[in-house]
Write an enzyme that holds these catalytic residues in place. Structure first.
Site, PDB file in Angstrom:
ATOM      1  N   GLU A 245       7.758  -3.824 -10.556  1.00  0.00           N
ATOM      2  CA  GLU A 245       8.491  -2.676 -10.896  1.00  0.00           C
ATOM      3  C   GLU A 245       7.610  -1.458 -11.325  1.00  0.00           C
ATOM      4  OE1 GLU A 245      11.727  -2.371 -11.599  1.00  0.00           O
ATOM      5  OE2 GLU A 245      12.413  -4.623 -10.982  1.00  0.00           O
TER       6      GLU A 245
ATOM      7  N   CYS B 208       9.967   5.993 -16.283  1.00  0.00           N
ATOM      8  CA  CYS B 208       9.713   5.704 -14.953  1.00  0.00           C
ATOM      9  C   CYS B 208      10.622   6.409 -14.067  1.00  0.00           C
ATOM     10  CB  CYS B 208       9.613   4.228 -14.412  1.00  0.00           C
ATOM     11  SG  CYS B 208      11.061   3.534 -15.173  1.00  0.00           S
TER      12      CYS B 208
ATOM     13  N   GLY C  71       4.771  -1.551 -14.324  1.00  0.00           N
ATOM     14  CA  GLY C  71       3.549  -0.495 -14.517  1.00  0.00           C
ATOM     15  C   GLY C  71       3.301   0.355 -13.321  1.00  0.00           C
ATOM     16  N   SER C  72       2.166   0.850 -13.279  1.00  0.00           N
ATOM     17  CA  SER C  72       1.748   1.887 -12.231  1.00  0.00           C
ATOM     18  C   SER C  72       1.334   1.266 -11.038  1.00  0.00           C
ATOM     19  CB  SER C  72       0.728   2.411 -12.801  1.00  0.00           C
ATOM     20  OG  SER C  72      -0.456   1.701 -12.718  1.00  0.00           O
ATOM     21  N   PRO C  73       1.855   1.942  -9.835  1.00  0.00           N
ATOM     22  CA  PRO C  73       1.388   1.411  -8.385  1.00  0.00           C
ATOM     23  C   PRO C  73      -0.161   1.067  -8.390  1.00  0.00           C
ATOM     24  CG  PRO C  73       2.762   3.511  -8.458  1.00  0.00           C
ATOM     25  CD  PRO C  73       2.481   3.185  -9.754  1.00  0.00           C
TER      26      PRO C  73
ATOM     27  N   VAL D  80      -2.134  -0.455 -10.748  1.00  0.00           N
ATOM     28  CA  VAL D  80      -2.242  -1.710 -11.135  1.00  0.00           C
ATOM     29  C   VAL D  80      -1.445  -2.709 -10.431  1.00  0.00           C
ATOM     30  CG1 VAL D  80      -2.249  -3.097 -13.072  1.00  0.00           C
ATOM     31  CG2 VAL D  80      -2.972  -0.434 -13.393  1.00  0.00           C
ATOM     32  N   GLY D  81      -0.240  -2.258  -9.985  1.00  0.00           N
ATOM     33  CA  GLY D  81       0.456  -3.189  -9.179  1.00  0.00           C
ATOM     34  C   GLY D  81      -0.151  -3.665  -7.795  1.00  0.00           C
TER      35      GLY D  81
HETATM   36  P1  NAD Z   1      -0.374   0.397 -16.275  1.00  0.00           P
HETATM   37  O1  NAD Z   1      -0.205  -0.200 -14.946  1.00  0.00           O
HETATM   38  O2  NAD Z   1      -1.326   1.104 -16.793  1.00  0.00           O
HETATM   39  O3  NAD Z   1      -0.315  -1.061 -17.417  1.00  0.00           O
HETATM   40  C1  NAD Z   1       0.793  -1.800 -17.142  1.00  0.00           C
HETATM   41  C2  NAD Z   1       0.280  -3.377 -17.816  1.00  0.00           C
HETATM   42  O4  NAD Z   1      -0.911  -3.819 -16.826  1.00  0.00           O
HETATM   43  C3  NAD Z   1      -0.341  -3.241 -19.124  1.00  0.00           C
HETATM   44  O5  NAD Z   1       0.220  -4.480 -19.764  1.00  0.00           O
HETATM   45  C4  NAD Z   1      -1.895  -3.279 -18.843  1.00  0.00           C
HETATM   46  O6  NAD Z   1      -2.507  -3.754 -20.023  1.00  0.00           O
HETATM   47  C5  NAD Z   1      -2.024  -3.900 -17.534  1.00  0.00           C
HETATM   48  N1  NAD Z   1      -3.251  -3.326 -17.020  1.00  0.00           N
HETATM   49  C6  NAD Z   1      -3.659  -1.929 -17.070  1.00  0.00           C
HETATM   50  N2  NAD Z   1      -4.678  -1.876 -16.195  1.00  0.00           N
HETATM   51  C7  NAD Z   1      -5.029  -3.055 -15.453  1.00  0.00           C
HETATM   52  C8  NAD Z   1      -6.013  -3.652 -14.575  1.00  0.00           C
HETATM   53  N3  NAD Z   1      -6.973  -2.934 -14.181  1.00  0.00           N
HETATM   54  N4  NAD Z   1      -6.047  -4.927 -14.130  1.00  0.00           N
HETATM   55  C9  NAD Z   1      -5.074  -5.803 -14.939  1.00  0.00           C
HETATM   56  N5  NAD Z   1      -3.949  -5.540 -15.776  1.00  0.00           N
HETATM   57  C10 NAD Z   1      -4.051  -4.035 -16.070  1.00  0.00           C
HETATM   58  O7  NAD Z   1       1.205   1.263 -16.524  1.00  0.00           O
HETATM   59  P2  NAD Z   1       1.355   1.790 -17.853  1.00  0.00           P
HETATM   60  O8  NAD Z   1       0.486   3.088 -18.075  1.00  0.00           O
HETATM   61  O9  NAD Z   1       1.487   0.803 -19.181  1.00  0.00           O
HETATM   62  O10 NAD Z   1       2.886   2.296 -17.810  1.00  0.00           O
HETATM   63  C11 NAD Z   1       3.235   3.485 -17.108  1.00  0.00           C
HETATM   64  C12 NAD Z   1       3.599   3.062 -15.565  1.00  0.00           C
HETATM   65  O11 NAD Z   1       4.679   2.189 -15.384  1.00  0.00           O
HETATM   66  C13 NAD Z   1       4.090   4.359 -14.873  1.00  0.00           C
HETATM   67  O12 NAD Z   1       3.564   4.391 -13.490  1.00  0.00           O
HETATM   68  C14 NAD Z   1       5.581   4.057 -14.909  1.00  0.00           C
HETATM   69  O13 NAD Z   1       6.256   4.888 -13.818  1.00  0.00           O
HETATM   70  C15 NAD Z   1       5.554   2.358 -14.582  1.00  0.00           C
HETATM   71  N6  NAD Z   1       6.672   2.139 -14.971  1.00  0.00           N
HETATM   72  C16 NAD Z   1       7.782   1.403 -14.249  1.00  0.00           C
HETATM   73  C17 NAD Z   1       8.950   0.997 -14.601  1.00  0.00           C
HETATM   74  C18 NAD Z   1       9.995   0.274 -13.738  1.00  0.00           C
HETATM   75  O14 NAD Z   1      10.791  -0.279 -14.249  1.00  0.00           O
HETATM   76  N7  NAD Z   1       9.790   0.578 -12.564  1.00  0.00           N
HETATM   77  C19 NAD Z   1       9.114   0.885 -16.287  1.00  0.00           C
HETATM   78  C20 NAD Z   1       8.203   1.534 -17.010  1.00  0.00           C
HETATM   79  C21 NAD Z   1       6.954   2.125 -16.475  1.00  0.00           C
END
Ligand code: NAD
Length: 470
Positions: free
Chosen positions: A213, A247, A191-193, A195-196
Site C-alpha cells: 500500500e 496517502c 509506506g513509501s514506494p 521502501v516498498g
Molecule cells: P516509509 O516507507 O518511510 O516507512 C514505512 C515503514 O517502513 C516504517 O515502519 C519504517 O520503519 C519502515 N522502513 C523505513 N525505511 C525502511 C528501510 N530502508 N528498510 C526497511 N524498512 C524501512 O513510509 P512513512 O514515511 O512511514 O509513510 C509515508 C508514506 O507512506 C507515503 O509515501 C504515503 O503515501 C505512504 N502511505 C500509503 C498508504 C496507503 O494506504 N497506500 C497509507 C499511508 C501512507
C-alpha cells in the site's frame, strides 16, 4: 553467522499456526476480533491521548481516521466473515465429467505487517483485522516515527494476544531489515514506494507474496463546469486533513484557465471559513502538526523552493520549526518543471496548475507514475467518465476527495508505483487468504482415462474431438 533476533518469534508462530490457528473455526476467529474491539472500546481515551502526543492531531480527526475505521473494519469482518470464507463451488467442464470442483479459502499462514506513521494506529491494526479474519498469525511492526502510538500498539498486542498468535516488534530500519530477512507467508506493507521496493526485493528471495500500500502524487482536475464553492470546500477539507500527511491527499490541482481566478476566490473564502487565517491555524486545535523535524525541513524546503522557482502564495505560507507548524498553504503557478511537481508533498501545501485543454492534463497525468487517487470535479458525467477511461489510478472520486477510504465495500490500494494488492473488507481478507483449488475426481472410469497412452487410432480420434471442442 549471528542468529536473526526475530527467528524465535517466527518459529513459535509457525508451530502455533500449524497446531492450532490453521484449524480455528470462524467462531473462534470472531471471538478474537471481538476481544480486539472490546480492548479498543475500553481504551478509547488512552488511544486518543497517546496518539495526540505524536503530532498534535485533534480528538475529532483521531476518532474519524484512527479509531472508527478500525472498529468498522472489525464490524464488517464479524458480519461478513461467513460469506467471505465460504467455499465457492465451480461448474464442471465436459472433459472432467463426473468430477466436482471448489475453491477453498485457506489462511496464508505467518504474516508480517509493516505500518507507516501518518495514520499509525489504523494502518497497523486495520490490516491485522484482515489477517485475523483470514486465520493468519501476524507480527506487527509499527512506525518508529510515532513513538507514543508504537508503545500503545505494543500494549494492545500484549494484552489481547498471545505472542505465538500476534506479536509486536518495535523499531526502525535495522529491526525491519531483520524481519524482512525471514521467510514469511505474506507481507503487508504500507509506506513509501521507495521502501516498498526494498520490501518486495526482500520478499522475492523467498517468493513471499506481498501487499504494498504505497503513495505517490494524487492529481485533481477541476472542470470549467463545476460548482466552485462545493469543489473549494471539499478540496480544502481533503487536502489539509491530517495536515496533508495522507496517502490520498490531493497533490496538485489542475484548474481550467477560464475559472482560475474565480476558483482562487472560492478557495480563499472557504480557507477563511475553516481556518480564519494562516496565523489562526497555528492556534486552532483542529489542525495537526508535521510529524518530525526531518519531515518539517522537507516540507519547508519544498515551500521555499517553490517560491524561489516563481510560484506565488494564494493563502498560508507560514511555518514555525519549533512547533513543526506549516500553515495550510495554497500556491499557484505550478508547471511540470517545478521541484514540487516531482514529489509526493505529504504536507499541507496545495499547488494549482492551469490547463486549457483537458487532454493536456490527461497527458501530464499519464506521463507520471499511476496515482493512488485521482479526483475530478465536474457537473458533467461524460467529462468524468472520459478522464476515468483515459487514465489509470488506484482509486477515483468524482466531486469529492479522500472519502473513498471510508467505503467498506470498495477495494483500497494503488496500481504499480502506488501499490500492489488491495485492502479493506473482503479485499483485505483476500490478501491474507490462499484461494486453493480443490478438485474431487471420481474413482474407477473417468473421461481422462480415454486418452491415456499408448495413443492408438481411437484415442487419437478422441483427442482430436476434445481439442477441437475445447
Ligand atoms: P516509509 O516507507 O518511510 O516507512 C514505512 C515503514 O517502513 C516504517 O515502519 C519504517 O520503519 C519502515 N522502513 C523505513 N525505511 C525502511 C528501510 N530502508 N528498510 C526497511 N524498512 C524501512 O513510509 P512513512 O514515511 O512511514 O509513510 C509515508 C508514506 O507512506 C507515503 O509515501 C504515503 O503515501 C505512504 N502511505 C500509503 C498508504 C496507503 O494506504 N497506500 C497509507 C499511508 C501512507
Amino acid at each position: 553467522m549471528s542468529q536473526n533476533p526475530y527467528s524465535e518469534i517466527l518459529q513459535k508462530q509457525q508451530k502455533h499456526f500449524h497446531s492450532e490457528i490453521k484449524n480455528r473455526s470462524l467462531y473462534q476467529r470472531k471471538v478474537v476480533l471481538k476481544n480486539l474491539k472490546k480492548w479498543i472500546k475500553e481504551n478509547q481515551e488512552l488511544i486518543l491521548t497517546e496518539l495526540a502526543k505524536d503530532f498534535g492531531k485533534c480528538r475529532e480527526e483521531l476518532m474519524i481516521s484512527e479509531i472508527k475505521p478500525v472498529v468498522s473494519e472489525i464490524k464488517d469482518a464479524l458480519r461478513n466473515l461467513r460469506f467471505w470464507a465460504q467455499d465457492v463451488h465451480k461448474s464442471t467442464p465436459l472433459v472432467l465429467l463426473g468430477s466436482k470442483a471448489k475453491v477453498v479459502k485457506e489462511p496464508k499462514g505467518i504474516t508480517l505487517i509493516i505500518a507507516p506513521w501518518n495514520f499509525p494506529f489504523m494502518l497497523a491494526i486495520g490490516p491485522l483485522v484482515s489477517a485475523i479474519a483470514a486465520g493468519c498469525t501476524a507480527v506487527v511492526k509499527p512506525s518508529e516515527n510515532t513513538p507514543h502510538c508504537e508503545k500503545l500498539i505494543e500494549k494492545l498486542i500484549q494484552e489481547v494476544f498471545k505472542p505465538e498468535e500476534v506479536a509486536c516488534v518495535k523499531g526502525g530500519v535495522t529491526e525491519t531489515t531483520h524481519l524482512l530477512d525471514l521467510k514469511w507467508d505474506h507481507i503487508f506493507f504500507t509506506g513509501s514506494p521507495m521502501v516498498g521496493k526494498i520490501v518486495m526485493t526482500a520478499a522475492a528471495k523467498h517468493l513471499t507474496s506481498v501487499t504494498l500500500e504505497l503513495g505517490g502524487q494524487n492529481p485533481v482536475i477541476i472542470d470549467k463546469k463545476t460548482s466552485l464553492k462545493d469543489a473549494a470546500q471539499k478540496l480544502i477539507w481533503g487536502k489539509f486533513f491530517n495536515c496533508g500527511q495522507s496517502c490520498i491527499s490531493p497533490n496538485y490541482v489542475f484548474v481550467h484557465e477560464s475559472i482560475h481566478e474565480s476558483f482562487k476566490i472560492a478557495l480563499k473564502k472557504e480557507y477563511k471559513k475553516i481556518f480564519e487565517s494562516a496565523e489562526a491555524s497555528n492556534k486552532t486545535q483542529s489542525f495537526a502538526r508535521i510529524v518530525n523535524d526531518q519531515h518539517f525541513l522537507r516540507v519547508q524546503n519544498l515551500l521555499d523552493k517553490s517560491l524561489e522557482e516563481g510560484m506565488t502564495i494564494v493563502a498560508g505560507g507560514i511555518t514555525d520549526r519549533a512547533t513543526k507548524f506549516v500553515s495550510p498553504t495554497i500556491l499557484e503557478g505550478l508547471t511540470t518543471d517545478k521541484t514540487i511537481f516531482k514529489e509526493e508533498i505529504f504536507g499541507p501545501i496545495m499547488p494549482l496548475i492551469s490547463y486549457r485543454n483537458v487532454d493536456e492534463a490527461i497527458r501530464i497525468i499519464n506521463e507520471n507514475e499511476k496515482p493512488l487517487a485521482l479526483y475530478v470535479f465536474t457537473k458533467s458525467k461524460s467529462f468524468a467518465n472520459d478522464i476515468i477511461s483515459k487514465t489509470s489510478a488506484g482509486t477515483t472520486v468524482v466531486n469529492d476527495t479522500t472519502i473513498q477510504f471510508t467505503h467498506p465495500n470498495l477495494p483500497f490500494g494503488g496500481v504499480n508505483n502506488s501499490g500492489i494488492g488491495k485492502a479493506h473488507g473482503e479485499y483485505g481478507y483476500k490478501e491474507f487468504t490462499n484461494e486453493r483449488a480443490v478438485l474431487y475426481q471420481r474413482r474407477g472410469f473417468t473421461s481422462p482415462k480415454l486418452i491415456y497412452p499408448p495413443y492408438n487410432g481411437f484415442k487419437r480420434w478422441v483427442i482430436k474431438v476434445v481439442t477441437w471442442w475445447v
